[in-house]
Design a protein around this motif. Structure first.
Motif, PDB file in Angstrom:
ATOM      1  N   LEU A 131       0.833  -1.205   0.000  1.00  0.00           N
ATOM      2  CA  LEU A 131       0.000   0.000   0.000  1.00  0.00           C
ATOM      3  C   LEU A 131       0.872   1.261   0.000  1.00  0.00           C
ATOM      4  CD1 LEU A 131      -2.770  -1.050   2.554  1.00  0.00           C
ATOM      5  CD2 LEU A 131      -3.060  -0.696   0.097  1.00  0.00           C
ATOM      6  N   PHE A 132       1.937   1.237   0.791  1.00  0.00           N
ATOM      7  CA  PHE A 132       2.854   2.366   0.815  1.00  0.00           C
ATOM      8  C   PHE A 132       3.537   2.537  -0.543  1.00  0.00           C
ATOM      9  CE2 PHE A 132       7.163   4.032   1.458  1.00  0.00           C
ATOM     10  CZ  PHE A 132       6.870   5.246   2.074  1.00  0.00           C
ATOM     11  N   THR A 133       3.880   1.406  -1.178  1.00  0.00           N
ATOM     12  CA  THR A 133       4.519   1.455  -2.499  1.00  0.00           C
ATOM     13  C   THR A 133       3.600   2.098  -3.525  1.00  0.00           C
ATOM     14  OG1 THR A 133       5.800  -0.541  -2.001  1.00  0.00           O
ATOM     15  CG2 THR A 133       5.560   0.050  -4.319  1.00  0.00           C
ATOM     16  N   LEU A 134       2.322   1.777  -3.464  1.00  0.00           N
ATOM     17  CA  LEU A 134       1.361   2.313  -4.431  1.00  0.00           C
ATOM     18  C   LEU A 134       1.048   3.788  -4.198  1.00  0.00           C
ATOM     19  CD1 LEU A 134      -1.131  -0.687  -4.661  1.00  0.00           C
ATOM     20  CD2 LEU A 134       0.476   0.085  -6.406  1.00  0.00           C
TER      21      LEU A 134
ATOM     22  N   LEU B 194      -7.162   1.036  -8.671  1.00  0.00           N
ATOM     23  CA  LEU B 194      -8.056  -0.078  -8.353  1.00  0.00           C
ATOM     24  C   LEU B 194      -7.332  -1.129  -7.511  1.00  0.00           C
ATOM     25  CD1 LEU B 194      -9.811  -0.523 -11.814  1.00  0.00           C
ATOM     26  CD2 LEU B 194     -10.829   0.398  -9.725  1.00  0.00           C
ATOM     27  N   LEU B 195      -6.079  -1.373  -7.813  1.00  0.00           N
ATOM     28  CA  LEU B 195      -5.297  -2.331  -7.027  1.00  0.00           C
ATOM     29  C   LEU B 195      -5.154  -1.847  -5.588  1.00  0.00           C
ATOM     30  CD1 LEU B 195      -3.503  -4.821  -6.702  1.00  0.00           C
ATOM     31  CD2 LEU B 195      -1.592  -3.480  -7.626  1.00  0.00           C
ATOM     32  N   TYR B 196      -4.931  -0.558  -5.407  1.00  0.00           N
ATOM     33  CA  TYR B 196      -4.833   0.002  -4.052  1.00  0.00           C
ATOM     34  C   TYR B 196      -6.137  -0.215  -3.290  1.00  0.00           C
ATOM     35  CZ  TYR B 196      -3.934   3.331  -0.284  1.00  0.00           C
ATOM     36  OH  TYR B 196      -3.753   3.905   0.945  1.00  0.00           O
ATOM     37  N   ASN B 197      -7.269  -0.004  -3.952  1.00  0.00           N
ATOM     38  CA  ASN B 197      -8.565  -0.205  -3.309  1.00  0.00           C
ATOM     39  C   ASN B 197      -8.754  -1.670  -2.918  1.00  0.00           C
ATOM     40  OD1 ASN B 197     -11.279   0.999  -2.649  1.00  0.00           O
ATOM     41  ND2 ASN B 197     -11.950  -0.570  -4.083  1.00  0.00           N
ATOM     42  N   LEU B 198      -8.347  -2.583  -3.798  1.00  0.00           N
ATOM     43  CA  LEU B 198      -8.450  -4.017  -3.508  1.00  0.00           C
ATOM     44  C   LEU B 198      -7.582  -4.399  -2.319  1.00  0.00           C
ATOM     45  CD1 LEU B 198      -9.401  -6.891  -4.337  1.00  0.00           C
ATOM     46  CD2 LEU B 198      -7.402  -6.978  -5.842  1.00  0.00           C
ATOM     47  N   LEU B 199      -6.334  -3.915  -2.301  1.00  0.00           N
ATOM     48  CA  LEU B 199      -5.415  -4.232  -1.212  1.00  0.00           C
ATOM     49  C   LEU B 199      -5.878  -3.626   0.110  1.00  0.00           C
ATOM     50  CD1 LEU B 199      -1.938  -3.804  -2.930  1.00  0.00           C
ATOM     51  CD2 LEU B 199      -2.935  -5.920  -2.086  1.00  0.00           C
ATOM     52  N   PHE B 200      -6.434  -2.420   0.039  1.00  0.00           N
ATOM     53  CA  PHE B 200      -6.935  -1.771   1.256  1.00  0.00           C
ATOM     54  C   PHE B 200      -8.061  -2.591   1.874  1.00  0.00           C
ATOM     55  CE2 PHE B 200      -9.782   1.166   3.477  1.00  0.00           C
ATOM     56  CZ  PHE B 200      -8.892   1.796   4.334  1.00  0.00           C
ATOM     57  N   ALA B 201      -9.009  -3.061   1.040  1.00  0.00           N
ATOM     58  CA  ALA B 201     -10.114  -3.878   1.545  1.00  0.00           C
ATOM     59  C   ALA B 201      -9.610  -5.199   2.109  1.00  0.00           C
ATOM     60  CB  ALA B 201     -11.128  -4.124   0.427  1.00  0.00           C
TER      61      ALA B 201
ATOM     62  N   PHE C 168      -4.571 -16.608   3.563  1.00  0.00           N
ATOM     63  CA  PHE C 168      -3.916 -16.752   2.267  1.00  0.00           C
ATOM     64  C   PHE C 168      -4.554 -15.898   1.164  1.00  0.00           C
ATOM     65  CE2 PHE C 168      -3.475 -19.064  -1.809  1.00  0.00           C
ATOM     66  CZ  PHE C 168      -2.114 -18.855  -1.996  1.00  0.00           C
ATOM     67  N   PRO C 169      -5.881 -15.913   0.982  1.00  0.00           N
ATOM     68  CA  PRO C 169      -6.453 -15.079  -0.085  1.00  0.00           C
ATOM     69  C   PRO C 169      -6.202 -13.590   0.101  1.00  0.00           C
ATOM     70  CG  PRO C 169      -8.037 -16.721   0.630  1.00  0.00           C
ATOM     71  CD  PRO C 169      -6.911 -16.752   1.607  1.00  0.00           C
ATOM     72  N   ARG C 170      -6.090 -13.121   1.360  1.00  0.00           N
ATOM     73  CA  ARG C 170      -5.893 -11.691   1.606  1.00  0.00           C
ATOM     74  C   ARG C 170      -4.486 -11.217   1.233  1.00  0.00           C
ATOM     75  NH1 ARG C 170     -10.335 -12.258   1.063  1.00  0.00           N
ATOM     76  NH2 ARG C 170     -11.901 -12.588   2.647  1.00  0.00           N
ATOM     77  N   CYS C 171      -3.553 -12.144   1.085  1.00  0.00           N
ATOM     78  CA  CYS C 171      -2.186 -11.747   0.709  1.00  0.00           C
ATOM     79  C   CYS C 171      -1.894 -12.073  -0.743  1.00  0.00           C
ATOM     80  CB  CYS C 171      -1.158 -12.445   1.599  1.00  0.00           C
ATOM     81  SG  CYS C 171      -1.059 -14.223   1.300  1.00  0.00           S
ATOM     82  N   LEU C 172      -2.836 -12.733  -1.419  1.00  0.00           N
ATOM     83  CA  LEU C 172      -2.588 -13.175  -2.788  1.00  0.00           C
ATOM     84  C   LEU C 172      -2.396 -11.999  -3.738  1.00  0.00           C
ATOM     85  CD1 LEU C 172      -2.366 -15.740  -4.485  1.00  0.00           C
ATOM     86  CD2 LEU C 172      -4.797 -15.539  -4.990  1.00  0.00           C
ATOM     87  N   SER C 173      -3.164 -10.940  -3.555  1.00  0.00           N
ATOM     88  CA  SER C 173      -3.071  -9.792  -4.460  1.00  0.00           C
ATOM     89  C   SER C 173      -1.685  -9.156  -4.416  1.00  0.00           C
ATOM     90  CB  SER C 173      -4.137  -8.741  -4.097  1.00  0.00           C
ATOM     91  OG  SER C 173      -5.428  -9.278  -4.229  1.00  0.00           O
TER      92      SER C 173
END
Length: 320
Positions: free
Chosen positions: A45-48, A62-69, A282-287
């Protein structure tokens, strides 16, 4: 009699010690990966937000929003897990607030995956119009709509919870640990949850699959960039896998309810811990793993931030 009582006491103490030891072991095996992935997600998130290209490109927004959720869902899930491990029971309002945050974050992910799939579809099938359709402003509006739609669902859940006669309870203190199962306190809530979950994931699956088929058809066209179409096709397949993993978290609760009726208490707790790691963590870190490794723009910056943070933490441990 004294020797017998002492023996029984020793056995009971040993069983309690083994139970506590096993709980501590399971807690470590689930918490350590969770905190590692939280570290990776937060760094991602910091990288984005570290470069203007990430803040001005729609797919990275959109990737940031996905990772935030996903990160919010991971934080709340781990908090509830730690509270259950510590045998702490919450009140209904506090537990309701935590579970609703988890529900909100869990529903943002599939809707964001739909937006990311549509963005790839437009990029391949309408490359000349991509810059005018997929703008930063339109992306922000789409994200707002996603959050508003998910918030409306949460509001409906709150209304359904209010129908429960809490005034008939002796106390608002819960008798069980906080979870989605504990907050399913009415038949209407359960039926609504099932109907909404089916609608959400069937719609998301249809949208992503349609985008995939559209990209496959466009890839056969002579005017389409083959490399771009092939990369978009692989990305959409990953989106389908991510959607499937997100769906697995929705069947987590009914699966546990079914298993609790057929398994012994100790075996059920062990299975629950395994499912928690496989279905929630596991699914929460896949992105982060997928995009952090595949994306040529993100990878060097993410590795740089990860290495710098690891070096700083190592220096802080060495320094007196």
């Amino acid at each position: 009699m004294t020797f017998s009582n002492q023996s029984l006491t020793n056995v009971s103490t040993e069983q309690q010690y083994q139970g506590l030891l096993e709980r501590g072991l399971f807690s470590a095996l689930t918490s350590v990966p969770c905190f590692v992935f939280l570290f990776i997600n937060v760094t991602m998130l910091f990288t984005l937000r570290s470069k203007s290209v990430f803040c001005e490109t729609s797919r990275y927004i959109l990737l940031y929003n996905l990772l935030f959720a996903d990160t919010a869902q991971l934080v709340v899930s781990q908090l509830l897990y730690i509270l259950a491990f510590c045998r702490m029971k919450l009140t209904y309002p506090v537990c309701g607030a935590l579970t609703l945050i988890a529900v909100l974050a869990n529903e943002i992910s599939p809707l964001t995956l739909v937006l990311m799939s549509l963005e790839r579809y437009v990029a391949v099938c309408y490359p000349l119009r991509h810059a005018t359709i997929i703008t930063t402003r339109n992306t922000a509006v789409a994200i707002i709509v996603v959050w508003a739609f998910s918030s409306l669902n949460v509001l409906i859940r709150v209304v359904l919870l209010l129908e429960f006669p809490f005034e008939d309870l002796e106390s608002l203190q819960m008798k069980d640990f906080c979870s989605n199962i504990a907050m399913s306190i009415g038949p209407m809530s359960v039926d609504y949850d099932k109907a909404y979950t089916c609608f959400l994931f069937v719609s998301a699956a249809v949208a992503i699959t349609s985008s995939y088929i559209g990209v496959m058809i466009a890839a056969r066209s002579a005017s389409t960039d083959k490399a771009s179409a092939h990369k978009a096709r692989n990305t959409l397949l990953l989106h389908l896998v991510q959607l499937g993993l997100s769906l697995s978290s929705t069947i987590y609760t009914p699966m546990l309810i079914a298993l609790s009726k057929s398994l012994a208490r100790l075996l059920f707790v062990r299975v629950q811990n395994v499912f928690y790691v496989c279905i929630f963590i596991f699914p929460r870190c896949l992105s982060s793993l997928i995009y952090g490794i595949r994306d040529q723009t993100i990878r060097p910056i993410l590795v740089y931030h990860l290495c710098c943070r690891l070096k700083l933490s190592a220096k802080s441990e060495v320094s007196p």
